[in-house]
Write a protein that holds these residues in place. Sequence first.
Motif, PDB file in Angstrom:
ATOM      1  N   GLN A 174       0.834  -1.195   0.000  1.00  0.00           N
ATOM      2  CA  GLN A 174       0.000   0.000   0.000  1.00  0.00           C
ATOM      3  C   GLN A 174       0.872   1.248   0.000  1.00  0.00           C
ATOM      4  O   GLN A 174       1.849   1.366   0.738  1.00  0.00           O
ATOM      5  N   VAL A 175       0.506   2.141  -0.897  1.00  0.00           N
ATOM      6  CA  VAL A 175       1.167   3.439  -1.009  1.00  0.00           C
ATOM      7  C   VAL A 175       0.081   4.488  -0.859  1.00  0.00           C
ATOM      8  O   VAL A 175      -0.820   4.598  -1.691  1.00  0.00           O
ATOM      9  N   ASP A 176       0.160   5.249   0.216  1.00  0.00           N
ATOM     10  CA  ASP A 176      -0.883   6.220   0.528  1.00  0.00           C
ATOM     11  C   ASP A 176      -0.795   7.448  -0.378  1.00  0.00           C
ATOM     12  O   ASP A 176       0.242   7.711  -1.003  1.00  0.00           O
ATOM     13  N   PRO A 177      -1.882   8.208  -0.486  1.00  0.00           N
ATOM     14  CA  PRO A 177      -1.859   9.432  -1.297  1.00  0.00           C
ATOM     15  C   PRO A 177      -0.706  10.349  -0.888  1.00  0.00           C
ATOM     16  O   PRO A 177      -0.437  10.552   0.302  1.00  0.00           O
ATOM     17  N   GLY A 178       0.005  10.863  -1.904  1.00  0.00           N
ATOM     18  CA  GLY A 178       1.123  11.765  -1.657  1.00  0.00           C
ATOM     19  C   GLY A 178       2.429  11.073  -1.348  1.00  0.00           C
ATOM     20  O   GLY A 178       3.473  11.731  -1.262  1.00  0.00           O
ATOM     21  N   LYS A 179       2.415   9.750  -1.190  1.00  0.00           N
ATOM     22  CA  LYS A 179       3.621   8.999  -0.861  1.00  0.00           C
ATOM     23  C   LYS A 179       4.211   8.370  -2.120  1.00  0.00           C
ATOM     24  O   LYS A 179       3.558   8.262  -3.155  1.00  0.00           O
ATOM     25  N   SER A 180       5.491   7.969  -1.991  1.00  0.00           N
ATOM     26  CA  SER A 180       6.198   7.377  -3.122  1.00  0.00           C
ATOM     27  C   SER A 180       6.710   5.990  -2.767  1.00  0.00           C
ATOM     28  O   SER A 180       7.012   5.694  -1.597  1.00  0.00           O
ATOM     29  N   ALA A 181       6.811   5.147  -3.769  1.00  0.00           N
ATOM     30  CA  ALA A 181       7.491   3.858  -3.666  1.00  0.00           C
ATOM     31  C   ALA A 181       8.798   3.986  -4.437  1.00  0.00           C
ATOM     32  O   ALA A 181       8.817   4.491  -5.566  1.00  0.00           O
ATOM     33  N   TYR A 182       9.896   3.554  -3.833  1.00  0.00           N
ATOM     34  CA  TYR A 182      11.212   3.740  -4.453  1.00  0.00           C
ATOM     35  C   TYR A 182      11.996   2.445  -4.359  1.00  0.00           C
ATOM     36  O   TYR A 182      12.014   1.775  -3.328  1.00  0.00           O
ATOM     37  N   GLN A 183      12.668   2.103  -5.470  1.00  0.00           N
ATOM     38  CA  GLN A 183      13.550   0.944  -5.460  1.00  0.00           C
ATOM     39  C   GLN A 183      14.684   1.177  -6.441  1.00  0.00           C
ATOM     40  O   GLN A 183      14.456   1.637  -7.570  1.00  0.00           O
ATOM     41  N   SER A 184      15.925   0.873  -5.999  1.00  0.00           N
ATOM     42  CA  SER A 184      17.099   0.972  -6.856  1.00  0.00           C
ATOM     43  C   SER A 184      17.564  -0.434  -7.197  1.00  0.00           C
ATOM     44  O   SER A 184      17.798  -1.252  -6.297  1.00  0.00           O
ATOM     45  N   PHE A 185      17.691  -0.725  -8.489  1.00  0.00           N
ATOM     46  CA  PHE A 185      18.067  -2.062  -8.948  1.00  0.00           C
ATOM     47  C   PHE A 185      19.500  -2.055  -9.464  1.00  0.00           C
ATOM     48  O   PHE A 185      19.868  -1.241 -10.319  1.00  0.00           O
ATOM     49  N   LYS A 186      20.313  -2.960  -8.953  1.00  0.00           N
ATOM     50  CA  LYS A 186      21.689  -3.087  -9.409  1.00  0.00           C
ATOM     51  C   LYS A 186      21.717  -3.792 -10.752  1.00  0.00           C
ATOM     52  O   LYS A 186      21.053  -4.811 -10.954  1.00  0.00           O
ATOM     53  N   VAL A 187      22.495  -3.254 -11.707  1.00  0.00           N
ATOM     54  CA  VAL A 187      22.592  -3.818 -13.046  1.00  0.00           C
ATOM     55  C   VAL A 187      23.823  -4.711 -13.107  1.00  0.00           C
ATOM     56  O   VAL A 187      24.940  -4.258 -12.829  1.00  0.00           O
ATOM     57  N   ARG A 188      23.633  -5.959 -13.439  1.00  0.00           N
ATOM     58  CA  ARG A 188      24.745  -6.891 -13.531  1.00  0.00           C
ATOM     59  C   ARG A 188      25.142  -7.046 -14.993  1.00  0.00           C
ATOM     60  O   ARG A 188      24.301  -7.082 -15.875  1.00  0.00           O
ATOM     61  N   GLY A 189      26.441  -7.120 -15.230  1.00  0.00           N
ATOM     62  CA  GLY A 189      26.907  -7.277 -16.598  1.00  0.00           C
ATOM     63  C   GLY A 189      27.671  -6.075 -17.118  1.00  0.00           C
ATOM     64  O   GLY A 189      28.148  -6.098 -18.253  1.00  0.00           O
ATOM     65  N   GLY A 190      27.765  -5.008 -16.328  1.00  0.00           N
ATOM     66  CA  GLY A 190      28.649  -3.908 -16.686  1.00  0.00           C
ATOM     67  C   GLY A 190      28.018  -2.750 -17.402  1.00  0.00           C
ATOM     68  O   GLY A 190      28.557  -1.645 -17.383  1.00  0.00           O
ATOM     69  N   ALA A 191      26.874  -2.939 -18.071  1.00  0.00           N
ATOM     70  CA  ALA A 191      26.250  -1.838 -18.797  1.00  0.00           C
ATOM     71  C   ALA A 191      24.732  -1.964 -18.708  1.00  0.00           C
ATOM     72  O   ALA A 191      24.189  -3.068 -18.626  1.00  0.00           O
ATOM     73  N   LEU A 192      24.068  -0.822 -18.722  1.00  0.00           N
ATOM     74  CA  LEU A 192      22.609  -0.783 -18.695  1.00  0.00           C
ATOM     75  C   LEU A 192      22.102  -0.470 -20.088  1.00  0.00           C
ATOM     76  O   LEU A 192      22.409   0.598 -20.646  1.00  0.00           O
ATOM     77  N   ALA A 193      21.334  -1.382 -20.668  1.00  0.00           N
ATOM     78  CA  ALA A 193      20.723  -1.134 -21.970  1.00  0.00           C
ATOM     79  C   ALA A 193      19.462  -0.304 -21.794  1.00  0.00           C
ATOM     80  O   ALA A 193      18.824  -0.332 -20.738  1.00  0.00           O
ATOM     81  N   ALA A 194      19.102   0.436 -22.832  1.00  0.00           N
ATOM     82  CA  ALA A 194      17.882   1.227 -22.776  1.00  0.00           C
ATOM     83  C   ALA A 194      16.672   0.304 -22.629  1.00  0.00           C
ATOM     84  O   ALA A 194      16.665  -0.835 -23.103  1.00  0.00           O
ATOM     85  N   GLY A 195      15.638   0.795 -21.961  1.00  0.00           N
ATOM     86  CA  GLY A 195      14.464  -0.028 -21.759  1.00  0.00           C
ATOM     87  C   GLY A 195      13.346   0.723 -21.084  1.00  0.00           C
ATOM     88  O   GLY A 195      13.320   1.970 -21.099  1.00  0.00           O
ATOM     89  N   GLU A 196      12.403  -0.020 -20.485  1.00  0.00           N
ATOM     90  CA  GLU A 196      11.265   0.566 -19.790  1.00  0.00           C
ATOM     91  C   GLU A 196      11.087  -0.094 -18.426  1.00  0.00           C
ATOM     92  O   GLU A 196      11.306  -1.296 -18.276  1.00  0.00           O
TER      93      GLU A 196
END
Length: 727
Positions: A680-702
């Motif tokens: 549950q994420v209440d009004p006005g609040k944010s959900a945040y997550q940082s994902f580590k990229v394995r393999g040395g480079a981040l490809a473009a995506g969504e």
Amino acid sequence: MKLSLSRARTRATAVTGALVALGLVVSGAAAATAAPSAATAAPTAASAAVAPTISPVVDANFPDPDILLVDGVYHAYATNDQGRNVQHRTSTDLVTWSAPNDVAPDLGAWVSEACTFSPGGATDRCVWAPEVAAVEGGYALYYTARDATSPRQCIGLSLSDSPEGPFEPVGDDPFVCPNGEDGTEDLGGAIDAGTFVDGDQLYLLWKADGNCCTGKTAIIFAQPLSPDGTTLTGPATELIRVDTAYEGRVVEAPTVVERDGTYYLFYSANDFYGGAYRTSYATAPSLAGPWTKATTELMTSDRFQGDVRGPGGQDVVTAPDGSDAIVFHGWNTAFTYRAMYVADLEWSADGVPSVPQASDRYQAEDGVVTNARVVADGGASGGAKVGGLDFADSSVTVEVHADAAGPALLGIRFANGSQDGSTRVPSTGTLAVNGEVTETVVFPHTTWGNWQTSEHLVDLVAGTNTITLTRATFFTELDAFDVYPATRDPRPSAPPVIPSDATRYEFEDGVITRGSVGSAAGASGGQKVGGLDFLDSSVALQVHADEAGSYTLGVRFANGSERGGYTLPSSSTVTVNGADAGVVTFPHTTWGNWQSVTHQVELQQGWNTVALTKLTWYTELDALDVFPAEAPPVDPQVTVTAQPRCLGGTPYLAVRATNDGDETVALAVTTSHGERAFAQVDPGKSAYQSFKVRGGALAAGEALVAVTDVAGTTTEVTAAYEALTCA
């Protein structure tokens, strides 16, 4: 003469019309826009009314039906009821049936007078599963009853000049009785006689009732008979025995037909007492075999969407127009009697039988499985499931057939035991039809092995269609995909979102009638109300409303109800201040798996008495959340950003989803580098997550965020991000 709609679900015939007339329906960082784009709109159901896919033609206790056609009249015989040893009814169209009479008031001298059987009651003398056959010189009745000299059921023989009876017993001994006496091997007795004519030879089919006793096995035999049906002329040949997980300990009720050189043995399996009872079949090149069992059963409760419970005790008959029909029994909703049903029996070009009133079932393990694995599971349909759907590209694709283009109701049979730490959480998957993503499916937590169905309306084209389910968040196991014969609004399955500012009331603090308070791990406050086992069992709470109006009750519960291994929803009536406020239905969760359902009520200003009273089956109650029933916005207002960044030379993808709306929502974040769910994420609040990229480079995506509102509706928001390489 068809007894239902055809597989195309569009053409009706004379008997269909008769059924309907009787009321028997067979029926860089980029920000997404603040308002997310909803998934493709679901097709509209053909009708708002929810009608059963099939209804009984005899809505009374008439189990194990056997049908004999004589001179244009169908004679139906059934297991005893209300003092009638062998029930008998007649019909000319398989739809309208006469009142029952007893065609075997006298039984053989070998029959015990002492045997009674629940749920038959005190008048039930354990007289079961009759079979009547036309034989040389008249008609033979083979019936099952309790042997007076051993604790076994055996098969007796009676004769009559007419299918109307009365049938008179032959001899003083049972006809087939492998009970260990008189030189016989103790196979557990014999039940469920059937007959079959192969060429000029008459055969008796019967079951060795090995599931009666420890160390014995249920086996179906065929044994040759004299033309008059009174003498066994050769040894019994084993056809099949219990060896498949879905059969439990039971195979019984044999029916053999021959079609285009292939022999089909239809039989019932599992425990007759509950909804796990089912009808399956095996095929062979001759009556002697070898017999090959079908992987997927012909009829199960869930393939009828629960409209028939425990379909079994079947017989195959020719309908008035020459087509094939299957007659069988099923329990009523309260499991107090077994009614008789009639359905079409259809055949594919390659000889596979099907019942169009039940779903077309496609096993997940038979599809294209990507980055996952097929696992044997005796509790799954077909004995296997797809598990290991653990990766962003894990998916299952099946091909399904539609006779005509249009909306169809798709059922996804699944189990979800996902946990986020110690919290039980829903899982999600992306559903695509013919390559086009239609929606995000939210699978409630069921516990592993507790197979449930998630329903969805989809648009299909005529011919072959591809259905793909791709993992999104957490973990789901897939059993099968069902395409049902009628379209209606899907039953909701996504768990509701309870706002954090809802007022919680503990059920254990209420007024409890014929129930008890007990400790419960995972329950709010550590306690629950259980033992609500009686029709007057109830819990009443005092709840407060600041102002009069519509409110939502979030009922936190657990339901482990089952009957013979078949899981059951439970229900309670709701009253507010003594007035009827409807019925709340609790899906099966297993005991201790606390979930919530919502129910709308009207409250007056100030204090209100809200009471839940047991209606069907069994529910344990934990807590009641109360909050105003405000209409949510058409689309939840959520803003999503996806920001690549370098930390210590390693690329990371940071995803933030902000709830800009007025209602609490649940969010599920999915990327190629991981996922995270927020209950549950209440009004006005944010959900945040940082994902580590394995393999040395981040490809473009969504990055994709699935947003579930308080009504259980799920929409999707995406945010694109650019490629990034860290030095």
